[in-house]
Write a protein that holds these residues in place. Sequence first.
Motif, PDB file in Angstrom:
ATOM      1  N   GLN A 152       2.924   4.457   4.420  1.00 40.20           N
ATOM      2  CA  GLN A 152       3.285   3.227   5.275  1.00 40.20           C
ATOM      3  C   GLN A 152       2.561   1.912   4.451  1.00 40.20           C
ATOM      4  O   GLN A 152       3.120   1.047   4.781  1.00 40.20           O
ATOM      5  CB  GLN A 152       2.289   3.664   6.501  1.00 40.20           C
ATOM      6  CG  GLN A 152       2.169   2.417   7.660  1.00 40.20           C
ATOM      7  CD  GLN A 152       3.419   2.127   8.249  1.00 40.20           C
ATOM      8  OE1 GLN A 152       3.999   3.114   8.951  1.00 40.20           O
ATOM      9  NE2 GLN A 152       4.169   1.095   7.782  1.00 40.20           N
ATOM     10  N   ASP A 153       1.600   2.140   3.962  1.00 45.28           N
ATOM     11  CA  ASP A 153       0.605   0.822   3.322  1.00 45.28           C
ATOM     12  C   ASP A 153       1.811   0.241   2.135  1.00 45.28           C
ATOM     13  O   ASP A 153       1.731  -1.035   1.984  1.00 45.28           O
ATOM     14  CB  ASP A 153      -0.319   1.116   2.565  1.00 45.28           C
ATOM     15  CG  ASP A 153      -1.755   0.954   3.729  1.00 45.28           C
ATOM     16  OD1 ASP A 153      -1.359   0.283   4.809  1.00 45.28           O
ATOM     17  OD2 ASP A 153      -2.736   1.042   3.386  1.00 45.28           O
ATOM     18  N   GLN A 159       5.934  -6.007   1.540  1.00 41.71           N
ATOM     19  CA  GLN A 159       6.685  -7.131   2.114  1.00 41.71           C
ATOM     20  C   GLN A 159       5.743  -8.211   2.368  1.00 41.71           C
ATOM     21  O   GLN A 159       6.078  -9.203   1.980  1.00 41.71           O
ATOM     22  CB  GLN A 159       6.975  -6.569   3.402  1.00 41.71           C
ATOM     23  CG  GLN A 159       8.377  -5.744   3.418  1.00 41.71           C
ATOM     24  CD  GLN A 159       8.530  -5.069   4.883  1.00 41.71           C
ATOM     25  OE1 GLN A 159       9.229  -5.975   5.606  1.00 41.71           O
ATOM     26  NE2 GLN A 159       8.062  -3.887   5.223  1.00 41.71           N
ATOM     27  N   GLN A 160       4.350  -7.789   2.497  1.00 43.32           N
ATOM     28  CA  GLN A 160       3.396  -8.930   2.472  1.00 43.32           C
ATOM     29  C   GLN A 160       3.170  -9.569   1.302  1.00 43.32           C
ATOM     30  O   GLN A 160       3.061 -10.829   1.085  1.00 43.32           O
ATOM     31  CB  GLN A 160       2.027  -8.312   3.030  1.00 43.32           C
ATOM     32  CG  GLN A 160       1.949  -7.673   4.364  1.00 43.32           C
ATOM     33  CD  GLN A 160       0.758  -6.885   4.654  1.00 43.32           C
ATOM     34  OE1 GLN A 160       0.081  -6.251   3.810  1.00 43.32           O
ATOM     35  NE2 GLN A 160       0.590  -6.825   5.934  1.00 43.32           N
ATOM     36  N   LEU A 187       7.547  -2.000  11.916  1.00 47.80           N
ATOM     37  CA  LEU A 187       6.276  -2.576  11.959  1.00 47.80           C
ATOM     38  C   LEU A 187       6.448  -3.941  11.251  1.00 47.80           C
ATOM     39  O   LEU A 187       6.980  -4.110  10.021  1.00 47.80           O
ATOM     40  CB  LEU A 187       5.105  -1.798  10.845  1.00 47.80           C
ATOM     41  CG  LEU A 187       3.821  -2.353  11.145  1.00 47.80           C
ATOM     42  CD1 LEU A 187       3.374  -1.873  12.711  1.00 47.80           C
ATOM     43  CD2 LEU A 187       2.965  -1.578  10.248  1.00 47.80           C
ATOM     44  N   ASP A 188       6.128  -4.831  12.084  1.00 41.45           N
ATOM     45  CA  ASP A 188       5.889  -6.430  11.423  1.00 41.45           C
ATOM     46  C   ASP A 188       4.983  -6.587  10.333  1.00 41.45           C
ATOM     47  O   ASP A 188       3.625  -6.507  10.845  1.00 41.45           O
ATOM     48  CB  ASP A 188       5.863  -7.219  12.518  1.00 41.45           C
ATOM     49  CG  ASP A 188       5.639  -8.825  12.232  1.00 41.45           C
ATOM     50  OD1 ASP A 188       6.142  -9.063  10.970  1.00 41.45           O
ATOM     51  OD2 ASP A 188       5.479  -9.677  13.043  1.00 41.45           O
ATOM     52  N   PRO A 189       5.182  -6.908   9.336  1.00 43.12           N
ATOM     53  CA  PRO A 189       4.197  -6.941   8.048  1.00 43.12           C
ATOM     54  C   PRO A 189       3.408  -8.210   8.311  1.00 43.12           C
ATOM     55  O   PRO A 189       2.065  -8.105   8.005  1.00 43.12           O
ATOM     56  CB  PRO A 189       5.069  -7.414   7.014  1.00 43.12           C
ATOM     57  CG  PRO A 189       6.556  -7.068   7.163  1.00 43.12           C
ATOM     58  CD  PRO A 189       6.610  -7.067   8.531  1.00 43.12           C
ATOM     59  N   ALA A 192       0.619  -6.408  10.637  1.00 45.51           N
ATOM     60  CA  ALA A 192      -0.207  -5.659   9.969  1.00 45.51           C
ATOM     61  C   ALA A 192      -1.498  -5.823   9.445  1.00 45.51           C
ATOM     62  O   ALA A 192      -1.283  -7.283   9.149  1.00 45.51           O
ATOM     63  CB  ALA A 192       0.742  -4.711   9.252  1.00 45.51           C
ATOM     64  N   LEU A 193      -2.376  -5.037   9.413  1.00 46.44           N
ATOM     65  CA  LEU A 193      -3.347  -5.455   8.410  1.00 46.44           C
ATOM     66  C   LEU A 193      -2.987  -6.199   7.307  1.00 46.44           C
ATOM     67  O   LEU A 193      -2.281  -5.461   6.364  1.00 46.44           O
ATOM     68  CB  LEU A 193      -4.093  -4.277   8.156  1.00 46.44           C
ATOM     69  CG  LEU A 193      -5.576  -4.082   7.419  1.00 46.44           C
ATOM     70  CD1 LEU A 193      -6.692  -4.757   8.439  1.00 46.44           C
ATOM     71  CD2 LEU A 193      -6.036  -2.876   6.943  1.00 46.44           C
TER      72      LEU A 193
END
Lengths: 336, 393
Positions: A152-153, A159-160, A187-189, A192-193
């Motif tokens: 997931q990360d 993308q981040q 999930l919208d990067p 996200a964290l």
Amino acid sequence: MTQLTFARAINSGLRRSLENDAKVVLMGEDIGTLGGVFRVTDGLQKDFGKHRVIDTPLAESGIVGTAVGLAYRGYRPVVEIQFDGFVYPAFDQIVCQVAKMHYRTKGAVKMPITIRIPFGGGIGSPEFHSESPEAYFAHTPGLRVISPSSPQDAHTMIQQAIACDDPVLFFEPKRRYHDKGDVDESLDPGAALSFEKARVVADGRDVTLVAYGPLVKTARDVALAAADEGMSVEVIDLRSLAPVDFATVEASVRKTGRLVIAHEAVQSGGLGAEIAASITERCFYYLESAPVRVTGFDVPYPYSKLEMHHLPGLDRILDGVDRALGRPNSLSGLEG
Amino acid sequence: MVTDEVGQGGTTAGGPGSSAGQQGRTGQNLVQLITPAGERVSHPEYDPWVQDMSDEQLCSLYEDLVVTRRIDTEATALQRQGELGLWPPMLGQEASQIGSARALRDDDFVFPTYRDNGVAYCRGVKLTDILRVWRGNASAGWDPYTVNLGTPQIIIGSQTLHATGYAMGIQNDGADSAAIAYLGDGATSQGDVNEAMVFAASFQVPVVFFCQNNHWAISEPVRLQSHVQIADRPLGFGIPSMRVDGNDVLAVMAATRVALDRARRGGGPTFIEAVTYRMGPHTTADDPTRYRDANELEDWAQKDPIRRVKALLERKGLLTPELETAVQQKADAVARDMRTGCTTMPDPEPLDVFKHVYSTPHSWLDRQQDHYSRYLDSFGDPAGAASEEGARR
């Protein structure tokens, strides 16, 4: 949620970045037709074309140097260095150009370049295929250095990294490429964290265990094993190696009073030293014992039949936890 | 006698009409349109490329050459007077820089070296901005996008890859502009330059490698860099090349136009070797009398790039007292502006040391800046706090 391997999760993240921004281009050796030696870019050239997913000549400095030119032109290059030990020919371009262009030009020229590097050992390879060179880059102002530990990360953080206007060194733990995990591809990067933040992946009271990349899985196993012996280990996945999210580590150490840092990279001058020093500066009076480093030895990466002695495994890290807690350990009775 | 005159005689491998992959024999003739005596010699292949150089244009080239030399002289003087930390003189290389830079369009993008300050002048960089790096006030004096000129590259040869990558971008964008990388003879030994030629040839991108062979890489003569003429090196990569008299502003302009035209038409990269000479030291910190022969300098003084244009103008009856006065006045004005701009340049603020390392906040650096800021605040005089002698004693 989809079950994806680590490698496939990165592939899916790269695909989304290519879809969302026409300025994103992928460059590297064997990444097009072959799909990369680890298949991380599998199918992307077929879907996005040879001008978006570029098979380059076999020259790492050339790859990174031309990425600098593309960034000058407004592109967002994503560079693949095939193996950790192959990054050194590009070291000059990364350290002298990629890292410094923004400072040199007072912010006029941005270098939104992502450099993907499969790193770390445990796959039984010959020389130069199992190295952990992250400290060189963490020591270089102007670069951001991150490493995901889960599918997931990996999917979100790639993308981040690509969306970040600063250059990002993206270290992929290659021995985890085939590990599977749940990935929410929707999930919208941006929501996200942030990749700058560390994550507490196991809560604990007695000792803080800091790891990143390939050793996060090992660290979680350590926490489980320690629990069986009555010790409560808090595990922190650093995610960002430069800058390290010291606020998160500090908050944990203020609670546990003890710190163990594990990494595959060699010990001296490594990230463990930086973390031990910084945490000691920040919360010395909360520490019940000296920070402990469990790392690769100060040796060239050994041949594969010896690598499991070099790599910090579950028992060696557990031994470090014992040392931090003042329990009987392999160094009991030794002074200093 | 030091010379690179190996294997003279042969074809102009990358001249007009040739294309990528068409390799010539080694040892190209030097393209020359103005002799050292100021005689305009005709060249069937290159003349058409400078046909538009009217009398007025020739006078304007002459002005640029004189002004560029004046910039160099003034900057050297400013260094000697302690106003600049260092200066890399371009004395003797004016024709190479002006001839090539005047061939460019505004939308072409230039990746220069630290010595290409004549190119910077041609691109419209403000004189004060040219000096910022050398006064220690900045690591780059201008915003590259305002003049389509990158910042002066100090790592030898690095910029050839940047130009090649930029040209990959031009190609992707479908534009008809070009990228040009300036480099020296020493740079052709660097891996990056060789990798740049590999990439440029493989992708056939619109890039020009403009090499000023000034015969010296600090103390090392060009023969130490290459056993063949520099212009022969790109041929092995499948890149056509030209070898021109780098002290002949018209020949340089013609060759650069040939190369740019090929780039714009999708014909791929070209390499130009402009054979010139570094008449001054490597930088103001260098002493060339330790390694080179005074006779060599004397030989090259006879081939001076400005003197030959002046002689040409004289032959054509264009060197009027009015022209000489106007050019002199322009050079004086430029020198005056430079000096004023240099000596009145404000010093950077202490906390500027932290600025622009990253484009977004960075927790490590923000903390260091905060701590250093508090440290400075603890002194009455922040400048004293950072002096070598200290301010506490």
